[in-house]
Design a protein around this motif. Structure first.
Motif, PDB file in Angstrom:
ATOM      1  N   THR A  68       0.823  -1.220   0.000  1.00  0.00           N
ATOM      2  CA  THR A  68       0.000   0.000   0.000  1.00  0.00           C
ATOM      3  C   THR A  68       0.851   1.262   0.000  1.00  0.00           C
ATOM      4  OG1 THR A  68      -0.178   0.263   2.423  1.00  0.00           O
ATOM      5  CG2 THR A  68      -1.733  -1.250   1.340  1.00  0.00           C
ATOM      6  N   ARG A  69       2.156   1.115   0.258  1.00  0.00           N
ATOM      7  CA  ARG A  69       3.036   2.278   0.376  1.00  0.00           C
ATOM      8  C   ARG A  69       4.089   2.353  -0.721  1.00  0.00           C
ATOM      9  NH1 ARG A  69       3.618   4.255   5.750  1.00  0.00           N
ATOM     10  NH2 ARG A  69       4.945   5.852   4.784  1.00  0.00           N
ATOM     11  N   CYS A  70       4.298   1.254  -1.423  1.00  0.00           N
ATOM     12  CA  CYS A  70       5.414   1.176  -2.366  1.00  0.00           C
ATOM     13  C   CYS A  70       4.912   0.764  -3.745  1.00  0.00           C
ATOM     14  CB  CYS A  70       6.462   0.183  -1.857  1.00  0.00           C
ATOM     15  SG  CYS A  70       7.051   0.578  -0.186  1.00  0.00           S
ATOM     16  N   GLY A  71       5.793   0.866  -4.733  1.00  0.00           N
ATOM     17  CA  GLY A  71       5.378   0.617  -6.104  1.00  0.00           C
ATOM     18  C   GLY A  71       4.939  -0.807  -6.355  1.00  0.00           C
ATOM     19  N   ARG A  72       5.598  -1.757  -5.695  1.00  0.00           N
ATOM     20  CA  ARG A  72       5.289  -3.182  -5.862  1.00  0.00           C
ATOM     21  C   ARG A  72       5.903  -3.890  -4.670  1.00  0.00           C
ATOM     22  NH1 ARG A  72       8.133  -6.808 -10.693  1.00  0.00           N
ATOM     23  NH2 ARG A  72       7.280  -8.849 -10.133  1.00  0.00           N
ATOM     24  N   ALA A  73       5.229  -4.859  -4.113  1.00  0.00           N
ATOM     25  CA  ALA A  73       5.750  -5.551  -2.939  1.00  0.00           C
ATOM     26  C   ALA A  73       5.830  -7.042  -3.201  1.00  0.00           C
ATOM     27  CB  ALA A  73       4.881  -5.289  -1.717  1.00  0.00           C
ATOM     28  N   LEU A  74       6.982  -7.609  -2.895  1.00  0.00           N
ATOM     29  CA  LEU A  74       7.220  -9.042  -3.046  1.00  0.00           C
ATOM     30  C   LEU A  74       7.755  -9.567  -1.721  1.00  0.00           C
ATOM     31  CD1 LEU A  74       7.717 -11.698  -4.698  1.00  0.00           C
ATOM     32  CD2 LEU A  74       9.976 -10.769  -5.233  1.00  0.00           C
ATOM     33  N   GLY A  75       7.140 -10.595  -1.174  1.00  0.00           N
ATOM     34  CA  GLY A  75       7.635 -11.242   0.026  1.00  0.00           C
ATOM     35  C   GLY A  75       8.312 -12.543  -0.321  1.00  0.00           C
ATOM     36  N   VAL A  76       9.481 -12.789   0.272  1.00  0.00           N
ATOM     37  CA  VAL A  76      10.181 -14.055   0.067  1.00  0.00           C
ATOM     38  C   VAL A  76      10.466 -14.682   1.425  1.00  0.00           C
ATOM     39  CG1 VAL A  76      11.219 -13.280  -2.093  1.00  0.00           C
ATOM     40  CG2 VAL A  76      12.514 -13.040   0.032  1.00  0.00           C
ATOM     41  N   ASP A  77      10.434 -16.006   1.462  1.00  0.00           N
ATOM     42  CA  ASP A  77      10.697 -16.720   2.710  1.00  0.00           C
ATOM     43  C   ASP A  77      11.336 -18.055   2.394  1.00  0.00           C
ATOM     44  OD1 ASP A  77       9.564 -16.226   5.765  1.00  0.00           O
ATOM     45  OD2 ASP A  77       9.973 -18.335   5.333  1.00  0.00           O
ATOM     46  N   LEU A  78      12.174 -18.514   3.304  1.00  0.00           N
ATOM     47  CA  LEU A  78      12.794 -19.827   3.173  1.00  0.00           C
ATOM     48  C   LEU A  78      11.754 -20.940   3.162  1.00  0.00           C
ATOM     49  CD1 LEU A  78      15.303 -21.741   3.380  1.00  0.00           C
ATOM     50  CD2 LEU A  78      15.091 -21.499   5.869  1.00  0.00           C
ATOM     51  N   SER A  79      10.692 -20.750   3.937  1.00  0.00           N
ATOM     52  CA  SER A  79       9.697 -21.800   4.142  1.00  0.00           C
ATOM     53  C   SER A  79       8.601 -21.769   3.090  1.00  0.00           C
ATOM     54  CB  SER A  79       9.071 -21.641   5.537  1.00  0.00           C
ATOM     55  OG  SER A  79       7.909 -22.412   5.656  1.00  0.00           O
ATOM     56  N   GLN A  80       8.417 -22.884   2.412  1.00  0.00           N
ATOM     57  CA  GLN A  80       7.325 -22.984   1.449  1.00  0.00           C
ATOM     58  C   GLN A  80       5.981 -22.920   2.154  1.00  0.00           C
ATOM     59  OE1 GLN A  80       7.763 -23.112  -2.078  1.00  0.00           O
ATOM     60  NE2 GLN A  80       5.637 -22.481  -1.801  1.00  0.00           N
ATOM     61  N   ALA A  81       5.912 -23.472   3.382  1.00  0.00           N
ATOM     62  CA  ALA A  81       4.663 -23.407   4.144  1.00  0.00           C
ATOM     63  C   ALA A  81       4.307 -21.961   4.489  1.00  0.00           C
ATOM     64  CB  ALA A  81       4.774 -24.245   5.416  1.00  0.00           C
ATOM     65  N   ALA A  82       5.316 -21.138   4.790  1.00  0.00           N
ATOM     66  CA  ALA A  82       5.056 -19.723   5.065  1.00  0.00           C
ATOM     67  C   ALA A  82       4.523 -19.024   3.823  1.00  0.00           C
ATOM     68  CB  ALA A  82       6.336 -19.036   5.549  1.00  0.00           C
ATOM     69  N   VAL A  83       5.118 -19.308   2.680  1.00  0.00           N
ATOM     70  CA  VAL A  83       4.659 -18.704   1.423  1.00  0.00           C
ATOM     71  C   VAL A  83       3.217 -19.114   1.138  1.00  0.00           C
ATOM     72  CG1 VAL A  83       5.032 -18.676  -1.080  1.00  0.00           C
ATOM     73  CG2 VAL A  83       6.979 -18.482   0.477  1.00  0.00           C
ATOM     74  N   ALA A  84       2.881 -20.360   1.421  1.00  0.00           N
ATOM     75  CA  ALA A  84       1.498 -20.809   1.223  1.00  0.00           C
ATOM     76  C   ALA A  84       0.547 -20.048   2.141  1.00  0.00           C
ATOM     77  CB  ALA A  84       1.396 -22.314   1.475  1.00  0.00           C
ATOM     78  N   HIS A  85       0.939 -19.833   3.390  1.00  0.00           N
ATOM     79  CA  HIS A  85       0.146 -19.009   4.307  1.00  0.00           C
ATOM     80  C   HIS A  85      -0.082 -17.624   3.710  1.00  0.00           C
ATOM     81  CE1 HIS A  85      -0.598 -20.866   8.250  1.00  0.00           C
ATOM     82  NE2 HIS A  85       0.549 -21.522   8.118  1.00  0.00           N
ATOM     83  N   ALA A  86       1.025 -17.011   3.247  1.00  0.00           N
ATOM     84  CA  ALA A  86       0.952 -15.647   2.735  1.00  0.00           C
ATOM     85  C   ALA A  86       0.013 -15.541   1.544  1.00  0.00           C
ATOM     86  CB  ALA A  86       2.357 -15.171   2.359  1.00  0.00           C
ATOM     87  N   ARG A  87       0.068 -16.510   0.670  1.00  0.00           N
ATOM     88  CA  ARG A  87      -0.801 -16.469  -0.516  1.00  0.00           C
ATOM     89  C   ARG A  87      -2.265 -16.671  -0.132  1.00  0.00           C
ATOM     90  NH1 ARG A  87       3.333 -20.055  -4.254  1.00  0.00           N
ATOM     91  NH2 ARG A  87       4.598 -18.295  -5.014  1.00  0.00           N
ATOM     92  N   ARG A  88      -2.521 -17.543   0.822  1.00  0.00           N
ATOM     93  CA  ARG A  88      -3.917 -17.737   1.270  1.00  0.00           C
ATOM     94  C   ARG A  88      -4.473 -16.476   1.911  1.00  0.00           C
ATOM     95  NH1 ARG A  88      -1.898 -22.757   3.042  1.00  0.00           N
ATOM     96  NH2 ARG A  88      -1.850 -22.073   5.232  1.00  0.00           N
ATOM     97  N   ALA A  89      -3.611 -15.741   2.601  1.00  0.00           N
ATOM     98  CA  ALA A  89      -4.061 -14.526   3.287  1.00  0.00           C
ATOM     99  C   ALA A  89      -4.233 -13.341   2.342  1.00  0.00           C
ATOM    100  CB  ALA A  89      -3.069 -14.166   4.388  1.00  0.00           C
ATOM    101  N   ASP A  90      -3.873 -13.524   1.075  1.00  0.00           N
ATOM    102  CA  ASP A  90      -3.896 -12.412   0.118  1.00  0.00           C
ATOM    103  C   ASP A  90      -4.606 -12.833  -1.168  1.00  0.00           C
ATOM    104  OD1 ASP A  90      -3.356  -9.941  -1.048  1.00  0.00           O
ATOM    105  OD2 ASP A  90      -1.303 -10.480  -1.627  1.00  0.00           O
ATOM    106  N   PRO A  91      -5.887 -13.205  -1.077  1.00  0.00           N
ATOM    107  CA  PRO A  91      -6.587 -13.684  -2.276  1.00  0.00           C
ATOM    108  C   PRO A  91      -6.713 -12.622  -3.359  1.00  0.00           C
ATOM    109  CG  PRO A  91      -8.133 -13.340  -0.474  1.00  0.00           C
ATOM    110  CD  PRO A  91      -6.760 -13.229   0.114  1.00  0.00           C
ATOM    111  N   ALA A  92      -6.638 -11.345  -2.982  1.00  0.00           N
ATOM    112  CA  ALA A  92      -6.740 -10.275  -3.971  1.00  0.00           C
ATOM    113  C   ALA A  92      -5.426 -10.033  -4.704  1.00  0.00           C
ATOM    114  CB  ALA A  92      -7.187  -8.977  -3.287  1.00  0.00           C
ATOM    115  N   GLY A  93      -4.360 -10.692  -4.267  1.00  0.00           N
ATOM    116  CA  GLY A  93      -3.074 -10.507  -4.935  1.00  0.00           C
ATOM    117  C   GLY A  93      -2.484  -9.123  -4.719  1.00  0.00           C
ATOM    118  N   THR A  94      -2.673  -8.582  -3.530  1.00  0.00           N
ATOM    119  CA  THR A  94      -2.110  -7.264  -3.209  1.00  0.00           C
ATOM    120  C   THR A  94      -0.594  -7.271  -3.331  1.00  0.00           C
ATOM    121  OG1 THR A  94      -3.922  -6.888  -1.668  1.00  0.00           O
ATOM    122  CG2 THR A  94      -1.982  -5.502  -1.405  1.00  0.00           C
TER     123      THR A  94
END
Length: 242
Positions: A68-94
């Motif tokens: 919401t504050r920057c031009g584009r936001a990408l989150g990266v994590d070592l854990s694939q399970a964490a990435v799956a959490h993040a994607r489920r929490a962001d169905p709109a693809g923010t």
């Protein structure tokens, strides 16, 4: 070089056993108490129209705010399970999310080639990384920001160990969220106070601004007040920054 399998397994196990409920992880604080004030500290030194990469994004709570504050936001994590959490929490693809190890220089370079210079947000990653991996984590920040980007790095200080020890000694033992950290072999506040700025310098990063802060947690003391862990923040630039 890559992280140890035991370290990777610990994080996969932690995130697989974590529900999608907001605040389930002890560090999963509302962005108003974390990323919002951090971006305010970064903004005077950075071009916020650049993409921002959230290193060690976990379930993506802060990443979604950064979008919401920057031009584009990408989150990266070592854990694939964490990435799956993040994607489920962001169905709109923010925001966007990818699995990536910061100790894999080739993967970091590929991300840099994909995005160009970026700003970096890294909240409490060095302090819980295995000691042999910490320099690679700092070098990943330097590689990603390039010439135009800036990095915001915040890490727990040694003083937070005493706070965590006091929390662990609560009546009835450690509260549930802290107990999960210990049960999964995670190591909060493992880096010394002088180690973080030394690592940043060794990675070729210049400190533009710094100061004390406290990282809000999602556990409370017996009196109902929020647990906060002493920390320090740094805004950094590359050696060749314009």
């Amino acid at each position: 070089m890559s992280v140890s399998e035991s370290y990777r397994r610990n994080w996969e196990s932690f995130w697989r056993g974590t529900s999608d409920a907001p605040g389930e992880a002890i560090w999963d604080a509302d962005p108003a108490l974390s990323a919002a004030r951090d971006v305010d500290r970064l903004a005077p030194h950075a071009d916020l129209s650049l993409p921002i990469v959230d290193l060690g994004c976990g379930n993506g709570t802060q990443t979604r705010y950064l979008a919401t504050r920057c031009g584009r936001a990408l989150g990266v994590d070592l854990s694939q399970a964490a990435v799956a959490h993040a994607r489920r929490a962001d169905p709109a693809g923010t925001a966007e999310f990818r699995q990536l190890s910061l100790t894999d220089p080739a993967a970091v370079r590929a991300l840099r080639e994909d995005l160009g210079d970026v700003n970096v947000y890294m909240r409490a990653v060095i302090h819980q990384s295995d000691a042999p991996d910490r320099r690679l984590v700092a070098e990943a920040v330097a590689a990603l920001i390039g010439r135009r980007g800036r990095g915001f790095v915040t890490e727990l200080t040694e003083e937070s160990k005493a706070t965590l020890a006091r929390l662990a000694e609560s009546p009835g033992g450690p509260p549930r969220k802290l107990r999960r950290v210990f049960d999964h072999g995670l190591k909060p506040a493992d880096a010394g106070n002088a180690e973080v700025p030394d690592l940043l310098a060794q990675a070729g990063l210049r400190i533009l601004a710094e100061g004390p802060t406290a990282l809000a947690q999602t556990e409370q003391w017996a009196d109902g007040s929020r647990v906060e862990l002493p920390a320090r923040w740094f805004v950094v630039a590359g050696a060749a920054a314009g």
